[in-house]
Design a protein around this motif. Structure first.
Motif, mmCIF file in Angstrom:
data_model
loop_
_atom_site.group_PDB
_atom_site.id
_atom_site.type_symbol
_atom_site.label_atom_id
_atom_site.label_comp_id
_atom_site.label_asym_id
_atom_site.label_seq_id
_atom_site.Cartn_x
_atom_site.Cartn_y
_atom_site.Cartn_z
ATOM 1 N N ALA A 119 1.242 -1.309 0.045
ATOM 2 C CA ALA A 119 0.452 -0.231 0.310
ATOM 3 C C ALA A 119 1.311 1.393 0.348
ATOM 4 O O ALA A 119 0.437 2.453 -0.467
ATOM 5 N N GLY A 120 2.057 1.234 0.020
ATOM 6 C CA GLY A 120 2.854 1.622 -0.166
ATOM 7 C C GLY A 120 3.378 3.092 1.102
ATOM 8 O O GLY A 120 3.932 4.410 1.411
ATOM 9 N N GLU A 121 2.629 2.489 1.825
ATOM 10 C CA GLU A 121 3.358 2.682 3.916
ATOM 11 C C GLU A 121 4.657 2.924 4.571
ATOM 12 O O GLU A 121 4.675 3.604 5.505
ATOM 13 N N VAL A 122 5.228 1.914 4.062
ATOM 14 C CA VAL A 122 5.635 1.525 4.330
ATOM 15 C C VAL A 122 7.787 1.751 4.061
ATOM 16 O O VAL A 122 7.472 2.351 2.595
ATOM 17 N N ARG A 123 8.086 2.325 4.392
ATOM 18 C CA ARG A 123 9.827 3.002 4.163
ATOM 19 C C ARG A 123 10.508 2.378 4.288
ATOM 20 O O ARG A 123 10.683 1.730 5.671
ATOM 21 N N MET A 124 10.749 1.655 2.819
ATOM 22 C CA MET A 124 11.986 0.709 3.150
ATOM 23 C C MET A 124 13.400 0.311 1.761
ATOM 24 O O MET A 124 13.192 0.453 1.126
ATOM 25 N N PRO A 125 13.786 1.064 2.418
ATOM 26 C CA PRO A 125 15.534 0.953 1.528
ATOM 27 C C PRO A 125 15.947 -0.214 1.041
ATOM 28 O O PRO A 125 15.772 -1.557 1.570
ATOM 29 N N PRO A 126 16.700 -0.033 -0.376
ATOM 30 C CA PRO A 126 17.371 -1.195 -0.558
ATOM 31 C C PRO A 126 17.981 -1.658 0.318
ATOM 32 O O PRO A 126 18.881 -1.973 1.144
ATOM 33 N N VAL A 127 18.396 -3.760 -0.027
ATOM 34 C CA VAL A 127 19.208 -4.225 0.872
ATOM 35 C C VAL A 127 20.494 -3.927 1.009
ATOM 36 O O VAL A 127 20.947 -3.249 0.248
ATOM 37 N N LEU A 128 20.993 -3.341 2.118
ATOM 38 C CA LEU A 128 22.912 -3.840 2.355
ATOM 39 C C LEU A 128 22.896 -4.664 2.383
ATOM 40 O O LEU A 128 23.087 -5.949 2.503
#
Lengths: 328, 328
Positions: free
Chosen positions: B35-44
């Motif tokens: 739903a686009g509610e989460v802020r999740m950066p790419p995996v390091l």
């Protein structure tokens, strides 16, 4: 599983300090980074604008160092209203051979403070005028503003320090504290321009999103180290400062091109040919092109510094019997 | 600074288990992610090929959840020769309001195991044939192969399980253990093809770099969940399997396009139109296009799962008075 050593900020303050051996260790870290020996992925960054916060994760593998630090740096800028510091963090030290957790370094950002200041000393030793009797200017009056001047005093003979901060009361408190700490005169000044005009070396230590130093203030024989920017939207130097400098040096060119001062100059299409700090640190007489040159060093902070300081801290703590073993 | 709660693997095993509430929590996590509610950066990701190792860092901020997990997952594949497990890890739980460290979850990968298995259950509940009396096939005989079948049994009625592993002795040990654990027949089979031929649901759990399942083995009414690939060079399904499927579902499309099965299909220029799992989890009657459809779910593992399980674990541990407070 082997035990995990847990070290608190107090433990780490007891065994890690900002001194010349630490500066040498950081110089060596930069040299190895620039020699292509280090594996260092891009910074992981999580923004939490809902709470005026951000968390960075940095790491690096250095061949020959048997541990890898994973460093988490949260910055939550509403914290002072809650009576808490804005900057915090911890480092997790993992075995580079097995991935097992060796130590948890609950440093609340202390190790980051020290390795960042030590990088400033590496930059100054490599690029600042030789002195003696230099005038140093510092923008900002926080922890890094203090540590950067202590670091500079390790590698250069200073006559006086000029400090500017957005809040004059903070600059005055800085001047009081640091006069006794450095053992030399520290004077507040009214503007960044005043600090730059009188100084041989300027260190910028703010999270500013607006340029603080402008091109027409530059004068012959000036070195500037900008260590405040570590994100796309931060920047302390007008982009033209980099274009006008005789030499621009980056801790990590690829990273400065995204997170540092270099980023804004490239965005403007300015012509800048940066050199990486690690390629210069072994130059016997420093790397200033001339006495009159204007030089700039752009420091964004690198995972290799974290792996180096965390490994040194772990070894020092073990030698001194600090910390508590925890059976996980 | 507030105290930090340190939880060991034993503490976490005592308060977190793979059950339907955990499956529901993961379904909700996926829904919020999509739903686009989460802020999740790419995996390091840090590779350490010198020691056959890799370390991933995952994280996510979920509005309404007051903590953020930073999860470190090392995989060092020489460890078994040293008598150590290949997979390890820990989670650091930080306040989403202040960035302060709330808890250190020294789980040695246990929470990752549980949240990964729970995601498998979400995929099966959403996409697998309804049954009853399904035959399930599993490729691999390790921890996830065990947990994935336990997870599947939470959401589907199973008649039997077929297991294939590269080492037949491991498949035999799996069959022995899991027959009693699941309370139903578990049989080793001689090839991946044999497992796929007889199964209604197949779960692949290996770190394979060569496809294990091929397009011409697909049959009507088959669902495959591939959870082994979490890196560019891994992949368990021939890319044509995705192109041939009636529905391809990803835990996170952007991440599967880099790290998952989807990645290899896109690399080949195959036409695949993936749907994100979180958009389907609330479909009341599941999301199978038809009884005869072939469906594939590509799971790479997401930081939002880590933030959700770490937050649940912290709360459960506090309720049960587990762990040790540590004054940092």
């Amino acid at each position: 599983m082997p035990d995990v050593l847990i070290l608190t900020e107090a433990d780490l303050r007891a065994c890690v300090r900002l001194d010349l051996p630490m500066v040498d260790a950081m110089a060596e870290a930069f040299a190895r980074l620039s020699a292509g020996e280090v594996r260092m992925p891009p910074v992981l960054r999580l923004d939490v604008p809902e709470h005026n916060g951000e968390i960075d994760v940095k790491t690096a593998f250095v061949p020959g160092i048997d541990s890898i630090a994973m460093k988490m740096s949260p910055g939550f800028f509403n914290n002072p209203t809650l009576g808490l510091p804005s900057l915090n963090g911890l480092m997790v030290l993992l075995s580079a051979r097995t991935g097992l957790v060796e130590a948890l370094l609950l440093d609340n950002g202390y190790l980051t403070d020290v390795r960042t200041a030590a990088a400033g000393a590496v930059a100054a030793r490599t690029l600042a005028p030789r002195g003696p009797g230099l005038t140093a200017g510092v923008l900002g009056a926080g922890t890094q503003a203090r540590l950067q001047m202590e670091a500079l005093a390790l590698v250069r003979d200073l006559r006086q320090v000029l400090v500017w901060a957005r809040e004059p009361a903070k600059a005055e408190a800085y001047a009081r504290d640091m006069t006794s700490r450095l053992g030399l005169p520290v004077h507040p000044v009214a503007s960044p321009e005043a600090a730059v005009a009188e100084s041989d070396v300027v260190v910028t230590t703010t999270p500013s999103r607006q340029p603080l130093i402008h091109q027409d203030w530059l004068h012959p024989g000036l070195h500037i180290t900008a260590m405040g920017s570590d994100a796309e939207d931060k920047g302390e130097l007008a982009p033209e400062v980099l274009a006008a400098a005789d030499l621009v040096v980056c801790d990590r060119i690829a990273q400065c091109a995204v997170l540092g001062e270099l980023h804004h100059a490239l965005d403007r299409g300015l012509s800048v040919s940066p050199v990486e700090l690690g390629t210069l640190v072994h130059a016997r007489d420093g790397a200033r092109p001339s006495e009159e040159a204007v030089t700039v060093c752009d420091l964004t902070g690198t995972g290799v510094q974290d792996t180096v300081i965390a490994t040194l801290a772990h070894a020092a703590a073990q030698r001194q019997g600090l910390g508590r073993e925890f059976h996980a």
